[in-house]
Design a protein around this motif. Structure first.
Motif, PDB file in Angstrom:
ATOM      1  N   THR A  17       4.636   7.571   7.226  1.00  0.00           N
ATOM      2  CA  THR A  17       4.860   8.848   6.545  1.00  0.00           C
ATOM      3  C   THR A  17       4.295   8.822   5.126  1.00  0.00           C
ATOM      4  O   THR A  17       4.090   7.762   4.549  1.00  0.00           O
ATOM      5  CB  THR A  17       6.367   9.164   6.487  1.00  0.00           C
ATOM      6  N   SER A  18       4.073   9.999   4.589  1.00  0.00           N
ATOM      7  CA  SER A  18       3.534  10.144   3.241  1.00  0.00           C
ATOM      8  C   SER A  18       4.449   9.480   2.222  1.00  0.00           C
ATOM      9  O   SER A  18       5.674   9.582   2.311  1.00  0.00           O
ATOM     10  CB  SER A  18       3.371  11.623   2.912  1.00  0.00           C
ATOM     11  N   ASP A  19       3.842   8.796   1.263  1.00  0.00           N
ATOM     12  CA  ASP A  19       4.526   8.109   0.177  1.00  0.00           C
ATOM     13  C   ASP A  19       5.320   6.885   0.609  1.00  0.00           C
ATOM     14  O   ASP A  19       6.047   6.308  -0.195  1.00  0.00           O
ATOM     15  CB  ASP A  19       5.421   9.054  -0.635  1.00  0.00           C
ATOM     16  N   ALA A  20       5.187   6.474   1.885  1.00  0.00           N
ATOM     17  CA  ALA A  20       5.825   5.229   2.315  1.00  0.00           C
ATOM     18  C   ALA A  20       5.075   4.064   1.678  1.00  0.00           C
ATOM     19  O   ALA A  20       3.888   4.155   1.363  1.00  0.00           O
ATOM     20  CB  ALA A  20       5.803   5.110   3.832  1.00  0.00           C
ATOM     21  N   LEU A  21       5.775   2.970   1.495  1.00  0.00           N
ATOM     22  CA  LEU A  21       5.188   1.746   0.982  1.00  0.00           C
ATOM     23  C   LEU A  21       5.065   0.795   2.166  1.00  0.00           C
ATOM     24  O   LEU A  21       6.065   0.459   2.796  1.00  0.00           O
ATOM     25  CB  LEU A  21       6.105   1.162  -0.092  1.00  0.00           C
ATOM     26  N   VAL A  22       3.829   0.391   2.473  1.00  0.00           N
ATOM     27  CA  VAL A  22       3.568  -0.489   3.614  1.00  0.00           C
ATOM     28  C   VAL A  22       3.299  -1.885   3.057  1.00  0.00           C
ATOM     29  O   VAL A  22       2.386  -2.072   2.261  1.00  0.00           O
ATOM     30  CB  VAL A  22       2.362   0.021   4.436  1.00  0.00           C
TER      31      VAL A  22
ATOM     32  N   TYR B 265       0.859  -1.190   0.000  1.00  0.00           N
ATOM     33  CA  TYR B 265       0.000   0.000   0.000  1.00  0.00           C
ATOM     34  C   TYR B 265       0.893   1.238   0.000  1.00  0.00           C
ATOM     35  O   TYR B 265       1.676   1.441   0.921  1.00  0.00           O
ATOM     36  CB  TYR B 265      -0.896   0.035   1.250  1.00  0.00           C
ATOM     37  N   ARG B 266       0.764   2.057  -1.027  1.00  0.00           N
ATOM     38  CA  ARG B 266       1.484   3.332  -1.068  1.00  0.00           C
ATOM     39  C   ARG B 266       0.641   4.334  -0.295  1.00  0.00           C
ATOM     40  O   ARG B 266      -0.543   4.510  -0.587  1.00  0.00           O
ATOM     41  CB  ARG B 266       1.665   3.790  -2.509  1.00  0.00           C
ATOM     42  N   LEU B 267       1.217   4.991   0.717  1.00  0.00           N
ATOM     43  CA  LEU B 267       0.486   5.954   1.529  1.00  0.00           C
ATOM     44  C   LEU B 267       0.445   7.304   0.822  1.00  0.00           C
ATOM     45  O   LEU B 267       1.238   8.199   1.097  1.00  0.00           O
ATOM     46  CB  LEU B 267       1.111   6.076   2.930  1.00  0.00           C
ATOM     47  N   ASP B 268      -0.491   7.415  -0.113  1.00  0.00           N
ATOM     48  CA  ASP B 268      -0.707   8.677  -0.813  1.00  0.00           C
ATOM     49  C   ASP B 268      -1.236   9.703   0.183  1.00  0.00           C
ATOM     50  O   ASP B 268      -1.746   9.340   1.248  1.00  0.00           O
ATOM     51  CB  ASP B 268      -1.702   8.477  -1.958  1.00  0.00           C
ATOM     52  N   PRO B 269      -1.147  10.987  -0.137  1.00  0.00           N
ATOM     53  CA  PRO B 269      -1.533  12.043   0.806  1.00  0.00           C
ATOM     54  C   PRO B 269      -2.947  11.925   1.392  1.00  0.00           C
ATOM     55  O   PRO B 269      -3.189  12.400   2.491  1.00  0.00           O
ATOM     56  CB  PRO B 269      -1.391  13.328  -0.020  1.00  0.00           C
ATOM     57  N   GLN B 270      -3.882  11.242   0.704  1.00  0.00           N
ATOM     58  CA  GLN B 270      -5.240  11.148   1.238  1.00  0.00           C
ATOM     59  C   GLN B 270      -5.361  10.122   2.370  1.00  0.00           C
ATOM     60  O   GLN B 270      -6.375  10.074   3.049  1.00  0.00           O
ATOM     61  CB  GLN B 270      -6.262  10.840   0.129  1.00  0.00           C
ATOM     62  N   TYR B 271      -4.339   9.299   2.597  1.00  0.00           N
ATOM     63  CA  TYR B 271      -4.375   8.307   3.671  1.00  0.00           C
ATOM     64  C   TYR B 271      -4.271   9.018   5.026  1.00  0.00           C
ATOM     65  O   TYR B 271      -3.325   9.737   5.286  1.00  0.00           O
ATOM     66  CB  TYR B 271      -3.242   7.299   3.516  1.00  0.00           C
ATOM     67  N   LYS B 272      -5.248   8.796   5.883  1.00  0.00           N
ATOM     68  CA  LYS B 272      -5.312   9.460   7.193  1.00  0.00           C
ATOM     69  C   LYS B 272      -4.377   8.826   8.216  1.00  0.00           C
ATOM     70  O   LYS B 272      -4.182   9.356   9.299  1.00  0.00           O
ATOM     71  CB  LYS B 272      -6.745   9.447   7.732  1.00  0.00           C
ATOM     72  N   ALA B 273      -3.766   7.664   7.886  1.00  0.00           N
ATOM     73  CA  ALA B 273      -2.834   7.005   8.798  1.00  0.00           C
ATOM     74  C   ALA B 273      -1.484   7.724   8.838  1.00  0.00           C
ATOM     75  O   ALA B 273      -0.687   7.492   9.751  1.00  0.00           O
ATOM     76  CB  ALA B 273      -2.634   5.554   8.380  1.00  0.00           C
ATOM     77  N   ILE B 274      -1.247   8.610   7.883  1.00  0.00           N
ATOM     78  CA  ILE B 274       0.011   9.353   7.836  1.00  0.00           C
ATOM     79  C   ILE B 274       0.132  10.179   9.114  1.00  0.00           C
ATOM     80  O   ILE B 274      -0.809  10.855   9.528  1.00  0.00           O
ATOM     81  CB  ILE B 274       0.081  10.241   6.582  1.00  0.00           C
ATOM     82  N   GLY B 275       1.311  10.098   9.746  1.00  0.00           N
ATOM     83  CA  GLY B 275       1.553  10.837  10.984  1.00  0.00           C
ATOM     84  C   GLY B 275       1.179  10.057  12.236  1.00  0.00           C
ATOM     85  O   GLY B 275       1.322  10.559  13.345  1.00  0.00           O
ATOM     86  N   LYS B 276       0.712   8.838  12.067  1.00  0.00           N
ATOM     87  CA  LYS B 276       0.372   7.983  13.212  1.00  0.00           C
ATOM     88  C   LYS B 276       1.323   6.791  13.226  1.00  0.00           C
ATOM     89  O   LYS B 276       1.885   6.414  12.212  1.00  0.00           O
ATOM     90  CB  LYS B 276      -1.077   7.501  13.117  1.00  0.00           C
ATOM     91  N   THR B 277       1.469   6.189  14.395  1.00  0.00           N
ATOM     92  CA  THR B 277       2.316   5.010  14.499  1.00  0.00           C
ATOM     93  C   THR B 277       1.484   3.757  14.264  1.00  0.00           C
ATOM     94  O   THR B 277       0.244   3.785  14.351  1.00  0.00           O
ATOM     95  CB  THR B 277       2.980   4.906  15.885  1.00  0.00           C
ATOM     96  N   ILE B 278       2.185   2.662  13.996  1.00  0.00           N
ATOM     97  CA  ILE B 278       1.513   1.373  13.823  1.00  0.00           C
ATOM     98  C   ILE B 278       0.743   1.031  15.097  1.00  0.00           C
ATOM     99  O   ILE B 278      -0.392   0.553  15.046  1.00  0.00           O
ATOM    100  CB  ILE B 278       2.545   0.279  13.466  1.00  0.00           C
TER     101      ILE B 278
END
Length: 164
Positions: free
Chosen positions: A138-143, A91-104
């Protein structure tokens, strides 16, 4: 991607798609089943570079090809590897992903979805193999996630919504 839909009375519908890469397409679906696909110049979105006209059968066949029904590409962002009932998805964390800025751990991913994040690859290519709960997404990370299909659907919703 940006999508705009317009009714064309007496003609059909028009869909205008602007991609992340800067391309612009207009697709007109005529009431008689014919499709016209216009590709616009990247620098001048009023200048048409090409036009393709398809009948209904051709359009359905092309859509099946583009949709991945006849061949599924193995691009890193979309690859699925079947391990019995287990699937690995990226999953590429595109800017619309609300998980950005949160920890696992904040998202309680394993507890809520049953899936396991097995790696996170940052935009700068740094890799976190078997990351712990303190890893910040973080934004644009690959999970990279391991789980069954239902788990994958749940984790996608968690990553999109960011609700902990």
């Amino acid at each position: 991607m940006n999508l705009k839909e317009t009714d064309l009375p007496g003609i059909g519908k028009k869909f205008v798609v602007e991609t992340k890469s800067g391309d612009k397409l207009a697709i007109i679906i005529h009431d008689d089943g014919r499709r016209e696909v216009f590709h616009y110049d990247r620098d001048d979105h009023d200048e048409i570079n090409s036009l393709v006209t398809l009948n209904d059968d051709e359009a359905r066949y092309v859509s099946a090809i583009i949709g991945g029904i006849t061949y599924k590409p193995t691009a890193l962002e979309n690859i699925e590897v079947a391990l019995g009932d287990l699937i690995i998805e990226w999953y590429r964390l595109d800017p619309q992903y609300k998980a950005i800025g949160k920890t696992i751990g904040d998202l309680r991913i394993r507890q809520r979805s049953g899936a396991t994040i097995i790696a996170v690859i940052e935009k700068n290519h740094s890799k976190h193999i078997n990351p712990g709960p303190d890893l910040l997404l973080t934004s644009d990370a690959l999970v990279v996630v391991l789980g069954e299909r239902l788990h994958q659907q749940q984790i996608r919703q968690i990553l999109l919504s960011g609700i902990s």
